[in-house]
Design a protein around this motif. Sequence first.
Motif, PDB file in Angstrom:
ATOM      1  N   LYS A 195       0.830  -1.208   0.000  1.00  0.00           N
ATOM      2  CA  LYS A 195       0.000   0.000   0.000  1.00  0.00           C
ATOM      3  C   LYS A 195       0.866   1.260   0.000  1.00  0.00           C
ATOM      4  O   LYS A 195       0.625   2.204  -0.768  1.00  0.00           O
ATOM      5  CB  LYS A 195      -0.913  -0.005   1.230  1.00  0.00           C
ATOM      6  N   VAL A 196       1.889   1.269   0.846  1.00  0.00           N
ATOM      7  CA  VAL A 196       2.763   2.449   0.927  1.00  0.00           C
ATOM      8  C   VAL A 196       3.535   2.624  -0.372  1.00  0.00           C
ATOM      9  O   VAL A 196       3.667   3.751  -0.883  1.00  0.00           O
ATOM     10  CB  VAL A 196       3.728   2.329   2.119  1.00  0.00           C
ATOM     11  N   LEU A 197       4.064   1.529  -0.923  1.00  0.00           N
ATOM     12  CA  LEU A 197       4.868   1.616  -2.139  1.00  0.00           C
ATOM     13  C   LEU A 197       4.046   1.993  -3.366  1.00  0.00           C
ATOM     14  O   LEU A 197       4.609   2.389  -4.386  1.00  0.00           O
ATOM     15  CB  LEU A 197       5.595   0.292  -2.384  1.00  0.00           C
ATOM     16  N   THR A 198       2.734   1.867  -3.274  1.00  0.00           N
ATOM     17  CA  THR A 198       1.874   2.263  -4.397  1.00  0.00           C
ATOM     18  C   THR A 198       1.175   3.594  -4.140  1.00  0.00           C
ATOM     19  O   THR A 198       0.221   3.955  -4.842  1.00  0.00           O
ATOM     20  CB  THR A 198       0.840   1.169  -4.709  1.00  0.00           C
ATOM     21  N   GLY A 199       1.640   4.335  -3.125  1.00  0.00           N
ATOM     22  CA  GLY A 199       1.190   5.705  -2.958  1.00  0.00           C
ATOM     23  C   GLY A 199       0.203   5.988  -1.859  1.00  0.00           C
ATOM     24  O   GLY A 199      -0.182   7.144  -1.659  1.00  0.00           O
ATOM     25  N   SER A 200      -0.225   4.974  -1.091  1.00  0.00           N
ATOM     26  CA  SER A 200      -1.170   5.231  -0.005  1.00  0.00           C
ATOM     27  C   SER A 200      -0.475   5.939   1.160  1.00  0.00           C
ATOM     28  O   SER A 200       0.756   5.892   1.293  1.00  0.00           O
ATOM     29  CB  SER A 200      -1.784   3.916   0.487  1.00  0.00           C
ATOM     30  N   ASP A 201      -1.261   6.580   2.002  1.00  0.00           N
ATOM     31  CA  ASP A 201      -0.708   7.311   3.142  1.00  0.00           C
ATOM     32  C   ASP A 201      -0.093   6.332   4.140  1.00  0.00           C
ATOM     33  O   ASP A 201      -0.791   5.442   4.671  1.00  0.00           O
ATOM     34  CB  ASP A 201      -1.815   8.113   3.828  1.00  0.00           C
ATOM     35  N   PRO A 202       1.205   6.463   4.441  1.00  0.00           N
ATOM     36  CA  PRO A 202       1.872   5.504   5.334  1.00  0.00           C
ATOM     37  C   PRO A 202       1.256   5.431   6.724  1.00  0.00           C
ATOM     38  O   PRO A 202       1.084   4.335   7.271  1.00  0.00           O
ATOM     39  CB  PRO A 202       3.318   6.026   5.390  1.00  0.00           C
ATOM     40  N   ALA A 203       0.935   6.561   7.331  1.00  0.00           N
ATOM     41  CA  ALA A 203       0.399   6.567   8.690  1.00  0.00           C
ATOM     42  C   ALA A 203      -0.948   5.842   8.756  1.00  0.00           C
ATOM     43  O   ALA A 203      -1.199   5.059   9.681  1.00  0.00           O
ATOM     44  CB  ALA A 203       0.260   8.000   9.199  1.00  0.00           C
TER      45      ALA A 203
END
Length: 425
Positions: free
Chosen positions: A398-406
């Motif tokens: 999810k993070v690597l595809t642009g979603s908000d990390p937090a």
Amino acid sequence: MRNRPRRARLLAVVCAAALLLTACGVLPEGGAGRRTVTVWLMKGSTSKEFLRRFTAEFERTHGDLRLDIRIQEWTGIGEKVQAALKQEDEGAPDVIEVGNTQVAQYVDGDGLSDLSLESLRDWGMNDWLPGLAEPGRFGSRQFGVPWYAANRVVIYREDLFAQAGIKEPPQTRDQWLADTERLNSSENQGIYLAGQDWYTLAGFIWDEGGDLATKASAGTWEGSLQTPAALRGMDFYRRLQALGDGPVNADEEHPPQAGEFAKGRVAQIVAVPGLVQAIERANPGLKGKLGFFPVPGPTAAEPCAVFTGGSDLVVPKNTDVRPGATAVVAALAGAKWQKDLARTMSYVPNKTTLASAVAGEKGVAAMAAGAAQGRATPATPQWAAVEADNPIKVYMTKVLTGSDPATEARRASASITRTLAGRAE
């Protein structure tokens, strides 16, 4: 104590015969009177030659003991060990090799002996690798004694580093990023790092002072990927992974990264040194071109706190030869046989003070440097359930595809917390 009436009767007969033979002065060497210590070791952990050397030496120096070493398969070993810990007959093991992250589940079942009663300081416990010692320790009690370790390093193409003008491997994370970017070209990728290589991510999180999960004051476990420290670790992973073409929605085995590296267009991967054998089999042209260095840490003072895999030795509570069992553990974990095992199998010895034993093997020496800072997964028996349907992998993609990390970190941590509490999604 196990109920062994038949063995007791046989032992009485043997003892009586021994007395008669002693009176005649013809007692055979190494015969009657020895007690058997049954040892379970895992397939592939050591060699037949090592076991021959160890058995001969141990039985020579422990005249009252005989070793019965039985090799076990890793597949299905958890259930087999759990059954053995409840076993009361003659075939039950007295010493068992277990994966360092498996100790918690056996402690949870109350099947292991507390080895804190032994002279652990004499066994060198102050120098044990933390990634092996900590999973075997619960409170002030030690149930698992470190045996051997292995961990990830950076495997790299020495020729591509030279072509890029990089004279020596990086020692800090910032330098690693800069060198990796320098290695990128139209023909080669600076690093192949799959998007769901969560063991590698764990090291970056630990380096920042975070963890995958933490134990709350009430004794319960909670996911902690949402902490600032853990988020910093994920951000470094994101930056590093972006410098290669590794898939963002798969781990390092899909496809196997050894095969990707063997194609000859990758400058670095993060893996155990033993993977070089598979790489060179697939591409013999890479022989003599591969090197190793520890995964870099934030500063040059010490390398990254990598995940440490390996084995601990445990003694079941139901053993009736505890002194003999602990003597086996003490010998296998001692300096002489640690050095022998490390050289025989290219493992990291169980103590930081024994790292010099593998200094001549570059891959193992790189492992040993990282293992000194090594860690293991959270010491809870429910952690295996987390890995079975791993929310950390989903979070990483999810993070690597642009979603908000937090946001994604909070979601993954909540999933981990539910699993560790035994609650369904």
